[in-house]
Design a protein around this motif. Structure first.
Motif, PDB file in Angstrom:
ATOM      1  N   ARG A   1     -31.304  -9.791   5.243  1.00  0.00           N
ATOM      2  CA  ARG A   1     -32.285  -9.113   4.416  1.00  0.00           C
ATOM      3  C   ARG A   1     -33.265 -10.125   3.829  1.00  0.00           C
ATOM      4  O   ARG A   1     -32.859 -11.167   3.315  1.00  0.00           O
ATOM      5  N   PRO A   2     -34.568  -9.848   3.875  1.00  0.00           N
ATOM      6  CA  PRO A   2     -35.542 -10.752   3.259  1.00  0.00           C
ATOM      7  C   PRO A   2     -35.529 -10.619   1.743  1.00  0.00           C
ATOM      8  O   PRO A   2     -34.594 -10.050   1.162  1.00  0.00           O
ATOM      9  N   ARG A   3     -36.587 -11.123   1.118  1.00  0.00           N
ATOM     10  CA  ARG A   3     -36.649 -11.133  -0.343  1.00  0.00           C
ATOM     11  C   ARG A   3     -36.552  -9.715  -0.915  1.00  0.00           C
ATOM     12  O   ARG A   3     -37.184  -8.772  -0.438  1.00  0.00           O
ATOM     13  N   ARG A   4     -35.723  -9.582  -1.954  1.00  0.00           N
ATOM     14  CA  ARG A   4     -35.620  -8.336  -2.719  1.00  0.00           C
ATOM     15  C   ARG A   4     -35.877  -8.670  -4.183  1.00  0.00           C
ATOM     16  O   ARG A   4     -35.295  -9.617  -4.718  1.00  0.00           O
ATOM     17  N   TYR A   5     -36.729  -7.890  -4.824  1.00  0.00           N
ATOM     18  CA  TYR A   5     -37.019  -8.149  -6.229  1.00  0.00           C
ATOM     19  C   TYR A   5     -37.268  -6.826  -6.937  1.00  0.00           C
ATOM     20  O   TYR A   5     -37.551  -5.792  -6.311  1.00  0.00           O
ATOM     21  N   GLY A   6     -37.147  -6.851  -8.247  1.00  0.00           N
ATOM     22  CA  GLY A   6     -37.353  -5.637  -9.023  1.00  0.00           C
ATOM     23  C   GLY A   6     -36.993  -5.868 -10.474  1.00  0.00           C
ATOM     24  O   GLY A   6     -36.901  -7.010 -10.943  1.00  0.00           O
TER      25      GLY A   6
ATOM     26  N   ALA B   1     -30.528   1.542 -14.954  1.00  0.00           N
ATOM     27  CA  ALA B   1     -31.437   2.106 -13.966  1.00  0.00           C
ATOM     28  C   ALA B   1     -32.395   1.016 -13.524  1.00  0.00           C
ATOM     29  O   ALA B   1     -32.853   0.198 -14.336  1.00  0.00           O
ATOM     30  N   GLY B   2     -32.708   0.991 -12.220  1.00  0.00           N
ATOM     31  CA  GLY B   2     -33.582  -0.054 -11.721  1.00  0.00           C
ATOM     32  C   GLY B   2     -34.370   0.371 -10.505  1.00  0.00           C
ATOM     33  O   GLY B   2     -34.076   1.392  -9.869  1.00  0.00           O
ATOM     34  N   VAL B   3     -35.378  -0.420 -10.182  1.00  0.00           N
ATOM     35  CA  VAL B   3     -36.187  -0.217  -8.979  1.00  0.00           C
ATOM     36  C   VAL B   3     -36.323  -1.554  -8.273  1.00  0.00           C
ATOM     37  O   VAL B   3     -36.237  -2.622  -8.903  1.00  0.00           O
ATOM     38  N   ASP B   4     -36.508  -1.514  -6.955  1.00  0.00           N
ATOM     39  CA  ASP B   4     -36.760  -2.725  -6.197  1.00  0.00           C
ATOM     40  C   ASP B   4     -37.899  -2.480  -5.218  1.00  0.00           C
ATOM     41  O   ASP B   4     -38.451  -1.372  -5.140  1.00  0.00           O
ATOM     42  N   ASN B   5     -38.241  -3.522  -4.464  1.00  0.00           N
ATOM     43  CA  ASN B   5     -39.394  -3.464  -3.579  1.00  0.00           C
ATOM     44  C   ASN B   5     -39.080  -2.795  -2.262  1.00  0.00           C
ATOM     45  O   ASN B   5     -39.875  -2.886  -1.325  1.00  0.00           O
TER      46      ASN B   5
END
Length: 743
Positions: A731-736, A184-188
């Motif tokens: 797509r720009p920066r994605r982090y999580g 399970a995860g989340v991103d910005n």
């Protein structure tokens, strides 16, 4: 933990074993990504390396006479591979061009390109079943055991769409013991996702596996006019596998899958230079819905002297795409709304939006008879393949009344809020079949020859379903007729021969010739007349089949903990594709470039420089030149969609940081060289630099916590350019971060 992203997954395969945890971890040559893997429980005499099957037989990467990049399950996990773009970014001389609609993601491999409504540039085989529709490729990857990317024509092995290579994806198999995993995860985005699978026995000799994925994000690219994100995504996938081992010799492998995607589309910008970055300002958020269903049955009987395999597959795909049309601006600012400004002042025209509907159904069947896996010194295979496809497509423009855009399916819109302006529709019935034979012979322990030959024949039948009043009528050009039926047959022989020489166990030299073939097809009826009317050369109602003849030489070597690889090739491509969008009918069309010469090479190196710490480097160079074209000014130009080079650098530590804790720290850098987009070379994208990073810990109870960043330094660039100035923002920066657990 021992590092092995490019080295070892042979444990449990063909009885081969890996080295003990005290041995030096050596990265396998073809895989630029690095990965961690549990140390084997038992020692072995030598590191056999990751085992690949892309050449229709099982052998280690070191021994395989082909340029192959391979990712085992631990490499997939450590690199955070979730979509095709992720593993392609780690593969030299391969790029993925992502576009406005989910069904169009183009693999560009060693200068062999792909475009809208074309056949793919690579054969994609998922669990032994070849994908029959290029719109199937760009899906979430989850519960995957291994990915192999073969570069260079593989038509002799995989048929009409393996003109640039092949991608072999193998999902995790059912297990004898109950087991599972969940992440399970989340991103910005702000987004969240859930992936996982369970597996185990149902009865004696009957096992199952079920895996699924869900991703929901608000998106990353701003629509400054609507004050919302332009690229929200809801993506659901589910896959099931039932394996029945009826006897020691007979197995039944039943698989089914579904993918449902909901996102937005057609938020283009119009620019003069592909390097220009503009805000998304469409007044219609658009709709991009795609539903894919597949069911496949593999039956295998392993006799004493031969293995008989049958693979049957049925696929359906529906995609609905709506959104703004040229010039993708709010109504008061749009080109057509102000078209008559010079006569009547601003606001005396009308704005347009658009819709496309695609519906594809296909049945495929492959039957092959092969020598046993351990057949030496001679191995062979013969077989046949067929695919029957029914395809419907409609495209059109509607007048934008400011009330939104509504999907248009098989008939022109009668909605007063969505008046139809232009409309084209066609039905296609395609039947293709092939016969093939492969053979390999070990002349001596050091010398081997492999040969394959395949004949593919593709019959295509297209019916014009456009109402007569919507068909283009160009003076001097024969008028297309509603109900008109056109047929075309495309066929070719695809030979492949490879000579392999291994002067020592640590050195492999190979060279050979191969031909790839990609079927031609139909543009929508009437676009040939529209192209003539607009002075566009090379585009007609039919686009021709493409062939690619390639000569290649390569070498692989292991020097202590260092693995090296090199390959050089030259390809003559006839009738490669280029793309043209015709705004009058909102149609996506293909033209042919009669001849292109492509030369290139790849160099790769990897090594474990410290225990559990590995580095890798790779460069791939592609030089293309258009040799023939209807417009002489194009001759000598770079071919469309090709990047001059790719460069990869990576480093990873994957090992213990305490008695109860393992750590992961990984960074990947990729540079995509200058890229050209259309035959006239009016614009080229500057080199793009991308950095991805991952860091995590794994506890001894099986829990893993990982932080990640894609496009860490937020490089802003356009992922695609189409003739007419259409650009699609990357797509720009994605982090999580994510949390995983195995049980």
């Amino acid at each position: 933990m021992k590092f092995s992203g490019m080295s070892r997954t042979a444990k449990g395969q063909l009885g081969r074993k890996l080295v003990s945890s005290a041995a030096i971890a050596a990265a396998t040559i073809a895989a630029a990504p690095l990965a961690a893997q549990e140390a084997p429980a038992e020692p072995a005499a030598e590191d056999q390396g990751i085992v690949v099957t892309g050449l229709r037989r099982s052998e280690t990467l070191q021994d395989t006479p082909a340029a192959i990049t391979a990712f085992d399950s631990q490499a997939i996990s450590n690199a955070g591979i979730e979509r095709p773009a992720d593993f392609i970014a780690l593969t030299p001389n391969v790029n993925l061009v992502e576009t406005q609609n989910a069904g169009n993601a183009f693999v560009i491999i060693r200068g062999i390109t792909q475009n809208r409504n074309s056949e793919p540039s690579v054969a994609v085989i998922v669990d032994g079943v070849q994908q029959v529709n290029p719109a199937q490729f760009n899906q979430e990857l989850f519960d995957i055991e291994q990915i192999e990317v073969l570069k260079g024509p593989q038509g002799g092995l995989y048929g009409r769409n393996a003109i640039g290579g092949a991608i072999i994806i193998t999902s995790k198999a059912p297990t004898d013991e109950f087991a599972g995993n969940i992440t399970a995860g989340v991103d910005n985005g702000f987004g969240y996702y859930l992936r996982g699978g369970i597996s185990g026995p149902i009865a004696e000799n009957v096992k199952f596996r079920i895996a699924g994925s869900w991703y929901d994000t608000n998106g990353f690219i701003d629509n400054t006019f609507l004050n919302e994100k332009a690229d929200p995504v809801e993506d659901f996938s589910l896959r099931g596998n039932l394996l029945i081992e009826a006897s020691d010799q007979l197995t039944f492998d039943l698989r089914a899958s579904v993918n449902q995607l909901r996102t937005q589309g057609l938020y283009y910008n119009i620019v003069g230079d592909v390097n220009d970055i503009a805000d998304v300002v469409v007044n219609n958020p658009g709709q991009n819905d795609r539903d894919i269903y597949n069911v496949a049955l593999k039956v295998e009987y392993a006799g004493d002297n031969a293995v008989l395999t049958s693979i049957s597959s049925y696929d359906t795909l529906k995609e609905v795409l709506t959104g703004d049309a040229f010039d993708f601006k709010p109504i008061p600012e749009s080109f057509f709304f102000n078209l008559f400004e010079f006569l009547f002042g601003p606001g005396n025209g009308f704005d347009l939006n658009q819709s496309q509907y695609l519906n594809v159904k296909a049945f495929s069947q492959e039957v092959r008879l092969a020598s046993p896996e351990d057949g030496r010194p001679f191995n062979w295979m013969v077989g046949g393949y067929l695919v029957d496809t029914t395809r419907f497509i409609s495209t059109g423009n509607m007048i934008d009344t400011g009330n939104g855009v509504f999907p248009v399916f098989r008939s022109p819109s009668t909605n007063p809020l969505n008046p139809q302006f232009s409309f084209l529709s066609d039905g296609q019935e395609n039947f293709a079949w092939a016969l093939f034979a492969n053979a390999g012979y070990e002349i001596s322990p050091e010398l081997r020859v492999d040969a394959s030959l395949r004949y593919d024949r593709d019959r295509r039948r297209q019916t014009t379903l456009t109402p007569q009043g919507f068909l283009p009528n160009v003076p001097g050009v024969p008028q297309a007729q509603s109900g008109e039926v056109r047929t075309a047959v495309f066929d070719d022989w695809q030979p492949k021969i490879t000579l392999t020489y291994e002067p020592s166990p640590d050195v492999t030299l190979y060279g050979g010739y191969s031909r790839g073939f990609r079927s031609g097809g139909f543009n929508q009826t009437g676009v040939g007349a529209e192209a003539v009317n607009n002075g566009i050369v090379g585009v007609g109602d039919i686009f021709r089949a493409e062939t690619a003849d390639t000569f290649e030489v390569g070498a692989k070597a292991q020097i202590g903990p260092v693995r090296l690889g090199a390959a050089a090739y030259t390809t003559k491509s006839e009738n490669s594709y280029f793309f043209v969008f015709l705004a009058q009918s909102s149609t996506q069309n293909l033209g042919n470039i009669p001849e292109t010469r492509i030369n290139g090479f790849e160099l790769e190196a990897s090594a474990e420089i410290l225990p559990d710490f590995d580095i890798n480097a790779a460069i791939g160079v592609t030089d293309s030149e258009i040799k023939a074209f209807p417009d002489a000014s194009v001759i000598g130009n770079e071919a469309p969609q090709i990047s001059r080079y790719t460069m990869n650098l990576g480093a990873q530590y994957a090992g213990p940081i305490s008695d109860t804790l393992d750590g992961l720290l990984r960074i990947d850098y990729r540079r995509i060289g200058r890229t050209w987009w259309e035959p006239f070379n009016t614009t080229s994208r500057d080199p793009v630099d991308l950095v991805d990073a991952r860091a995590g810990v794994t506890f001894d109870n099986g829990v893993t916590i990982t932080a990640f960043a894609q496009n860490l330094f937020n490089e802003i660039y356009n992922a695609e350019f189409s003739p007419g100035g259409f650009v699609f923002r990357a797509r720009p920066r994605r982090y999580g971060f994510e949390v995983g657990f195995k049980f």
